[in-house]
Design a protein around this motif. Structure first.
Motif, PDB file in Angstrom:
ATOM      1  N   VAL A 139      -2.191  28.947   9.356  1.00 13.81           N
ATOM      2  CA  VAL A 139      -1.247  29.354   8.313  1.00 13.81           C
ATOM      3  C   VAL A 139      -1.487  28.568   7.020  1.00 13.81           C
ATOM      4  N   ILE A 140      -1.870  27.323   7.136  1.00 16.96           N
ATOM      5  CA  ILE A 140      -1.994  26.451   5.964  1.00 16.96           C
ATOM      6  C   ILE A 140      -2.979  26.995   4.922  1.00 16.96           C
ATOM      7  N   PRO A 141      -4.172  27.456   5.287  1.00 12.08           N
ATOM      8  CA  PRO A 141      -5.056  28.021   4.251  1.00 12.08           C
ATOM      9  C   PRO A 141      -4.460  29.247   3.553  1.00 12.08           C
ATOM     10  N   GLU A 142      -3.711  30.045   4.282  1.00 12.47           N
ATOM     11  CA  GLU A 142      -3.070  31.220   3.678  1.00 12.47           C
ATOM     12  C   GLU A 142      -2.007  30.793   2.665  1.00 12.47           C
ATOM     13  N   ILE A 143      -1.241  29.784   3.010  1.00 11.18           N
ATOM     14  CA  ILE A 143      -0.215  29.283   2.088  1.00 11.18           C
ATOM     15  C   ILE A 143      -0.887  28.714   0.840  1.00 11.18           C
ATOM     16  N   ARG A 144      -1.977  27.996   1.023  1.00 12.98           N
ATOM     17  CA  ARG A 144      -2.690  27.429  -0.129  1.00 12.98           C
ATOM     18  C   ARG A 144      -3.252  28.528  -1.024  1.00 12.98           C
ATOM     19  N   LYS A 145      -3.704  29.605  -0.432  1.00  9.70           N
ATOM     20  CA  LYS A 145      -4.187  30.742  -1.221  1.00  9.70           C
ATOM     21  C   LYS A 145      -3.046  31.321  -2.059  1.00  9.70           C
ATOM     22  N   LYS A 146      -1.871  31.450  -1.454  1.00  8.84           N
ATOM     23  CA  LYS A 146      -0.711  31.969  -2.173  1.00  8.84           C
ATOM     24  C   LYS A 146      -0.283  31.003  -3.284  1.00  8.84           C
ATOM     25  N   ILE A 147      -0.378  29.693  -3.013  1.00 16.48           N
ATOM     26  CA  ILE A 147      -0.052  28.698  -4.034  1.00 16.48           C
ATOM     27  C   ILE A 147      -0.995  28.849  -5.217  1.00 16.48           C
ATOM     28  N   ASP A 148      -2.267  29.012  -4.933  1.00 15.97           N
ATOM     29  CA  ASP A 148      -3.262  29.178  -5.995  1.00 15.97           C
ATOM     30  C   ASP A 148      -2.949  30.410  -6.841  1.00 15.97           C
TER      31      ASP A 148
END
Length: 103
Positions: A60-69
């Motif tokens: 989940v963490i990489p997906e959240i970081r993508k959304k943050i970006d």
């Protein structure tokens, strides 16, 4: 009164930053829990299920970081053209936090 576009974009980025932080905390707790289960010789089924939970959190963490970006870029683009009088402090703070997370 409806929230402005600036407020919506700022709060959306802030929510994603908070969500990423919570997932990081969950990841640390889950890793500790799995290690404790391994050292105590827990049932293999229980251990397997907890490892699955750990893997789900890691995914989940990489997906959240993508959304943050994406949210950060959207807010930055919005600020480039923003002509209003609202305070930009929270927006700039969230952009800085997002940049730290993404490094």
């Amino acid at each position: 009164m409806a929230p402005s576009q600036l407020e919506i974009k700022t709060k959306a980025l802030g929510r994603l930053i908070k969500e990423e932080s919570l997932y990081q905390d969950e990841l640390k707790a889950q890793e500790a829990h799995v290690e404790q289960l391994k050292s105590s010789g827990a049932d293999q089924y229980d251990l397997k299920k907890q490892v699955e939970v750990l893997d789900d959190t890691k995914n989940v963490i990489p997906e959240i970081r993508k959304k943050i970006d994406e949210a950060q870029q959207s807010l930055e683009e919005f600020l480039k053209e923003y002509q209003g009088t609202e305070d930009l402090t929270a927006s700039k703070e969230n952009i800085e936090l997002a940049q730290k997370i993404l490094k």
